[in-house]
Design a protein around this motif. Structure first.
Motif, PDB file in Angstrom:
ATOM      1  N   LEU A 136       2.208   1.677  -3.463  1.00  0.00           N
ATOM      2  CA  LEU A 136       1.147   2.117  -4.368  1.00  0.00           C
ATOM      3  C   LEU A 136       0.858   3.612  -4.191  1.00  0.00           C
ATOM      4  O   LEU A 136       0.740   4.357  -5.174  1.00  0.00           O
ATOM      5  CB  LEU A 136      -0.124   1.302  -4.093  1.00  0.00           C
ATOM      6  N   ASP A 137       0.772   4.068  -2.937  1.00  0.00           N
ATOM      7  CA  ASP A 137       0.555   5.496  -2.681  1.00  0.00           C
ATOM      8  C   ASP A 137       1.678   6.330  -3.263  1.00  0.00           C
ATOM      9  O   ASP A 137       1.468   7.416  -3.801  1.00  0.00           O
ATOM     10  CB  ASP A 137       0.465   5.756  -1.173  1.00  0.00           C
ATOM     11  N   GLY A 158       0.825  -1.213   0.000  1.00  0.00           N
ATOM     12  CA  GLY A 158       0.000   0.000   0.000  1.00  0.00           C
ATOM     13  C   GLY A 158       0.853   1.255   0.000  1.00  0.00           C
ATOM     14  O   GLY A 158       0.532   2.239  -0.669  1.00  0.00           O
ATOM     15  N   SER A 159       1.960   1.200   0.747  1.00  0.00           N
ATOM     16  CA  SER A 159       2.858   2.361   0.776  1.00  0.00           C
ATOM     17  C   SER A 159       3.477   2.598  -0.592  1.00  0.00           C
ATOM     18  O   SER A 159       3.588   3.743  -1.051  1.00  0.00           O
ATOM     19  CB  SER A 159       3.964   2.139   1.820  1.00  0.00           C
ATOM     20  N   ARG A 165       1.358   6.614  -6.950  1.00  0.00           N
ATOM     21  CA  ARG A 165       0.247   7.484  -7.354  1.00  0.00           C
ATOM     22  C   ARG A 165       0.574   8.952  -7.205  1.00  0.00           C
ATOM     23  O   ARG A 165      -0.043   9.792  -7.850  1.00  0.00           O
ATOM     24  CB  ARG A 165      -0.978   7.180  -6.480  1.00  0.00           C
ATOM     25  N   ALA A 166       1.511   9.268  -6.330  1.00  0.00           N
ATOM     26  CA  ALA A 166       1.853  10.678  -6.103  1.00  0.00           C
ATOM     27  C   ALA A 166       3.344  10.869  -6.320  1.00  0.00           C
ATOM     28  O   ALA A 166       4.085  11.167  -5.384  1.00  0.00           O
ATOM     29  CB  ALA A 166       1.457  11.087  -4.685  1.00  0.00           C
TER      30      ALA A 166
END
Lengths: 106, 106
Positions: B60-61, B57-58, B64-65
């Motif tokens: 992926l975040d 998740g880290s 995304r940014a």
């Protein structure tokens, strides 16, 4: 499949929704922290972020394997175990015994 | 952007890589559990799954940014705090005091 320009508003909306949910988690966890119920390992902010990643990741896995996984049955033990892990330890029997021993003078 | 057929092998490979990493995490956490260093809230399997979701998740975040977040600085405190949360409590001073009080007869 290209990750093209027209997806940008969707990604932005998703990030905004994630942040809103994380803030909600954080406010609830901060209430628990104020009552001494949060273990010191994670701040309310980090605990909220971890909780969001666990929930979102579970949903994503479920979406990727439609029909294979049961979302609630798979996610609840993970979330419940995580919340127990970040809880401050309950009253310690050993400490109570120490107090009792000192009180009784034994 | 459509999630079309030609992406399926990629999704399958990603799931296989995820499962392999989760198994690796699980074997290491099981070693800790065998030494009594894992708190009872999460099994090695669930703890490994949670750790995988936090790491993935880290990433992926971060993807995304791009440029907004620093991956390592943002992820390490989360992972370290999680590992501390799932660790069995260290030797309790209160228990030691109780033993001492009983030993000294005070």
């Amino acid at each position: 499949c290209e990750y093209s320009e027209d997806m940008l508003p969707v990604v932005t909306r998703q990030r905004e929704a994630d942040l809103a949910l994380q803030k909600l988690f954080e406010s609830v966890i901060a209430l628990a922290a104020n009552r001494g119920r949060l273990a010191p390992a994670l701040s309310p902010e980090l605990a909220a972020r971890a909780l969001l990643l666990l929930v979102n990741g579970s949903v994503l896995d479920w979406l990727r394997a439609p029909g294979e996984l049961e979302l609630t049955a798979r996610t609840m033990p993970l979330v419940a175990g995580f919340l127990e892990s970040i809880s401050a330890p309950k009253a310690q029997p050993a400490a109570d015994q120490a107090r009792l021993a000192l009180f009784l003078g034994v």
